[in-house]
Design a protein around this motif. Structure first.
Motif, short mmCIF file in Angstrom:
data_model
loop_
_atom_site.label_atom_id
_atom_site.label_comp_id
_atom_site.label_asym_id
_atom_site.label_seq_id
_atom_site.Cartn_x
_atom_site.Cartn_y
_atom_site.Cartn_z
N UNK A 38 16.17 -22.37 20.80
CA UNK A 38 16.99 -23.18 21.70
C UNK A 38 16.12 -24.15 22.48
N UNK A 39 14.98 -23.68 22.97
CA UNK A 39 14.07 -24.55 23.73
C UNK A 39 13.57 -25.69 22.85
N UNK A 40 13.23 -25.39 21.61
CA UNK A 40 12.76 -26.43 20.70
C UNK A 40 13.87 -27.43 20.40
N UNK A 41 15.11 -26.95 20.28
CA UNK A 41 16.24 -27.85 20.03
C UNK A 41 16.49 -28.78 21.21
N UNK A 42 16.40 -28.25 22.40
CA UNK A 42 16.58 -29.08 23.60
C UNK A 42 15.51 -30.17 23.67
N UNK A 43 14.29 -29.80 23.33
CA UNK A 43 13.20 -30.77 23.36
C UNK A 43 13.39 -31.82 22.26
N UNK A 89 27.32 -42.55 6.03
CA UNK A 89 26.23 -42.16 6.92
C UNK A 89 26.21 -40.64 7.07
N UNK A 90 25.06 -40.04 6.83
CA UNK A 90 24.89 -38.60 6.89
C UNK A 90 23.92 -38.27 8.02
N UNK A 91 24.28 -37.31 8.85
CA UNK A 91 23.43 -36.92 9.98
C UNK A 91 22.00 -36.66 9.50
N UNK A 92 21.03 -37.23 10.20
CA UNK A 92 19.61 -37.11 9.80
C UNK A 92 18.96 -35.98 10.58
N UNK A 93 19.08 -34.77 10.05
CA UNK A 93 18.52 -33.59 10.73
C UNK A 93 17.00 -33.69 10.83
N UNK A 97 14.00 -32.21 13.39
CA UNK A 97 13.36 -30.95 12.97
C UNK A 97 12.08 -31.24 12.22
N UNK A 98 10.99 -30.66 12.66
CA UNK A 98 9.70 -30.80 12.00
C UNK A 98 9.46 -29.61 11.09
N UNK A 99 8.86 -29.82 9.92
CA UNK A 99 8.54 -28.67 9.05
C UNK A 99 7.68 -27.65 9.77
N UNK A 100 8.13 -26.39 9.76
CA UNK A 100 7.36 -25.31 10.37
C UNK A 100 7.63 -25.09 11.84
N UNK A 101 8.46 -25.95 12.48
CA UNK A 101 8.75 -25.71 13.90
C UNK A 101 9.78 -24.58 14.03
N UNK A 102 10.03 -24.08 15.23
CA UNK A 102 10.95 -22.94 15.38
C UNK A 102 12.35 -23.19 14.82
N UNK A 349 25.85 -32.55 3.81
CA UNK A 349 26.18 -31.61 4.90
C UNK A 349 24.92 -30.97 5.49
N UNK A 350 23.96 -31.76 5.96
CA UNK A 350 22.70 -31.17 6.45
C UNK A 350 22.82 -30.38 7.74
N UNK A 351 23.86 -30.62 8.53
CA UNK A 351 24.04 -29.82 9.75
C UNK A 351 24.47 -28.40 9.41
N UNK A 352 25.04 -28.21 8.20
CA UNK A 352 25.61 -26.91 7.83
C UNK A 352 24.96 -26.27 6.62
N UNK A 353 24.04 -27.00 5.94
CA UNK A 353 23.46 -26.48 4.71
C UNK A 353 22.00 -26.93 4.63
N UNK A 354 21.11 -25.98 4.47
CA UNK A 354 19.67 -26.23 4.55
C UNK A 354 19.17 -27.20 3.48
N UNK A 355 19.60 -27.02 2.24
CA UNK A 355 19.04 -27.79 1.13
C UNK A 355 19.21 -29.29 1.31
N UNK A 356 20.23 -29.71 2.04
CA UNK A 356 20.52 -31.13 2.18
C UNK A 356 19.41 -31.88 2.91
N UNK A 357 18.63 -31.17 3.73
CA UNK A 357 17.50 -31.83 4.39
C UNK A 357 16.43 -32.21 3.36
#
Length: 478
Positions: A38-43, A89-93, A97-102, A349-357
């Motif tokens: 949650x802290x990482x998301x807020x940042x 337009x697809x949300x750009x997660x 989100x950085x690879x390896x971050x929380x 659907x990157x907000x709801x499915x991991x592979x889309x990122x």
């Protein structure tokens, strides 16, 4: 595989709540997000990586269920000669989100968003999925922008995938858009959605593809107890889905030309599944003419007819066995999604499915003619297993919830007799199998003292209906 969604017209009754909690415990459905996530998301929400390209001039809108806040997709369509230009337009997660971050580590553990009648278990913290990363109206957002040229016959002819800033003008819902289209009050872009959507449906039928219009199931109460009603999807839901499929197919072609990607694949369904569906149709009183393909049969179903809606829900078994194929040195041996009769990738659907990122990063790079990021190349072979595990949990969750509800619907009917058709016989013990009731469209276990007659109408007695066990069981009467 498409999911069956179950809703309750009113608050979830207490008798089901304990069972839902037990299902989540058994399947190890994640609870709340850890504090560090949650802290990482807020940042991250405060410091997204923004692209240089500005396409806030385009009049995007989102179309979703009214209560949705995790808005992955925004749409704008304009006429282009005798064809069309589709902007999606697809949300750009990856902007957050950085690879390896929380956030990334937790998302890999979850795989996808899970849905239940009493709660949603999101892939990403709501601070992102329903806030900073969501394509909410009147907010400038980073997005992966697909620009797809479509000809007069509905075929995609050219695609560009790039990062851009976008701004949705409105958060629309399906019922409202359908009403405006029917009344002639919809914007030109939405009228073109109907045109392009219908063209894409025609192309799907011509190639023998299937896009199941799965009806939502709603539990309602009455003086006679609980009942199950099916909500048929509106036509605009199908047209909107066709834009997502168009984009997924364009993504697959990009990947196959570039020799790197992650495709959504499905082998041809085996004969046992087709036979089971034929018997289910018989149980529901639906004629399946000899020689009619399952694609043509499904396209002929009307989800507004309760028996047809139940049949469409049963047809999700045709998607059983779908998976992901990652490749980086040539095209997979079997790249096609058999139900769609086309190559296809999940990208919308990157907000709801991991592979889309991952697929978004690959497509942006391939479209620009640049190298796919190292972190994608180094981790993409892990994604099929991660997503397969997540899909198994999602489908087990769905099936457990459906079974729980079905047990509740007949809990007071133990000892009663019903008509049905045997849709499946256990290959190891032919006195056991599965029956589908003709009136309630409920599936249950069946036992007899002699071999069960597969595909035959039968009379059965309900001997057990246990909500906690999610079990409905019958005995053969005749």
């Amino acid at each position: 595989m498409p999911l069956q969604r179950v809703h309750f017209a009113e608050a979830v009754p207490e008798v089901f709540r304990a069972s839902l909690q037990a299902i989540r415990h058994e399947l190890e459905v994640p609870a709340e997000f850890p504090a560090e996530v949650v802290a990482a998301a807020l940042q991250a929400a405060k410091n997204p990586r923004l692209p240089e390209l500005d396409r806030t001039d385009l009049d995007f809108v989102t179309i979703d269920p009214p209560d949705s806040m995790d808005l992955d997709q925004a749409l704008y369509i304009e006429r282009n000669g005798d064809g069309y230009t589709v902007y999606y337009a697809i949300a750009d997660v990856a902007a957050f989100v950085q690879p390896g971050d929380p956030i990334d580590v937790e998302a890999r553990r979850r795989g996808e968003t899970l849905y239940a009648p009493d709660k949603r278990t999101p892939l990403h913290p709501p601070e992102l999925s329903e806030g900073a990363a969501s394509l909410l109206p009147d907010q400038v957002r980073p997005a992966v922008l697909w620009t797809i040229s479509v000809d007069a016959a509905g075929e995609g002819t050219k695609v560009v995938c790039e990062r851009a800033l976008v701004k949705s003008r409105a958060k629309l819902n399906y019922a409202g858009v359908q009403k405006d289209l029917d009344a002639g009050n919809a914007s030109e872009s939405l009228q073109l959605l109907r045109e392009v959507g219908k063209l894409r449906e025609q192309r799907e039928l011509a190639r023998g593809g299937v896009n199941l219009p799965i009806p939502d199931q709603e539990v309602v109460t009455s003086n006679h107890g609980w009942g199950l009603e099916f909500r048929a999807p509106l036509p605009v839901e199908g047209w909107n889905a066709q834009i997502s499929l168009l984009t997924g197919m364009a993504a697959a072609q990009l990947m196959m030309r570039g020799g790197i990607g992650i495709l959504r694949t499905l082998p041809e369904s085996h004969e046992d599944l087709r036979r089971k569906l034929g018997n289910t149709a018989k149980a529901l009183g639906i004629t399946w003419p000899d020689g009619t393909s399952y694609a043509a049969f499904i396209h002929g179903l009307d989800p507004k007819v309760p028996a047809h809606a139940a049949m469409l829900a049963a047809c999700t078994v045709l998607f059983r066995g779908a998976g992901y194929s990652a490749f980086s040195d040539g095209v997979p041996e079997q790249p096609e999604h058999a139900a769609m009769k086309a190559e296809y990738a999940h990208v919308t659907a990157p907000l709801r499915r991991l592979v889309d990122r991952w697929t978004a990063e690959i497509c942006v790079a391939l479209s620009a003619g640049t190298e796919v990021p190292t972190w994608v190349r180094e981790s993409m072979d892990e994604i099929p297993k991660t997503m397969d595990d997540a899909d198994r949990r999602a489908h087990a969750y769905e099936r457990s919830i459906v079974s729980m509800v079905e047990a509740g619907l007949v809990a007071d009917e133990v000892g009663s007799e019903f008509d049905g058709v045997i849709t499946e016989v256990d290959k190891r013990d032919n006195t056991r199998g599965i029956v589908v009731l003709s009136t309630l469209a409920i599936e249950g276990r069946l036992s007899g003292t002699t071999p069960l007659p597969l595909g035959r109408p039968v009379r059965v007695k309900l001997v057990e209906a246990d909500i906690a066990k999610r079990l409905v069981a019958f005995e053969l009467v005749s």
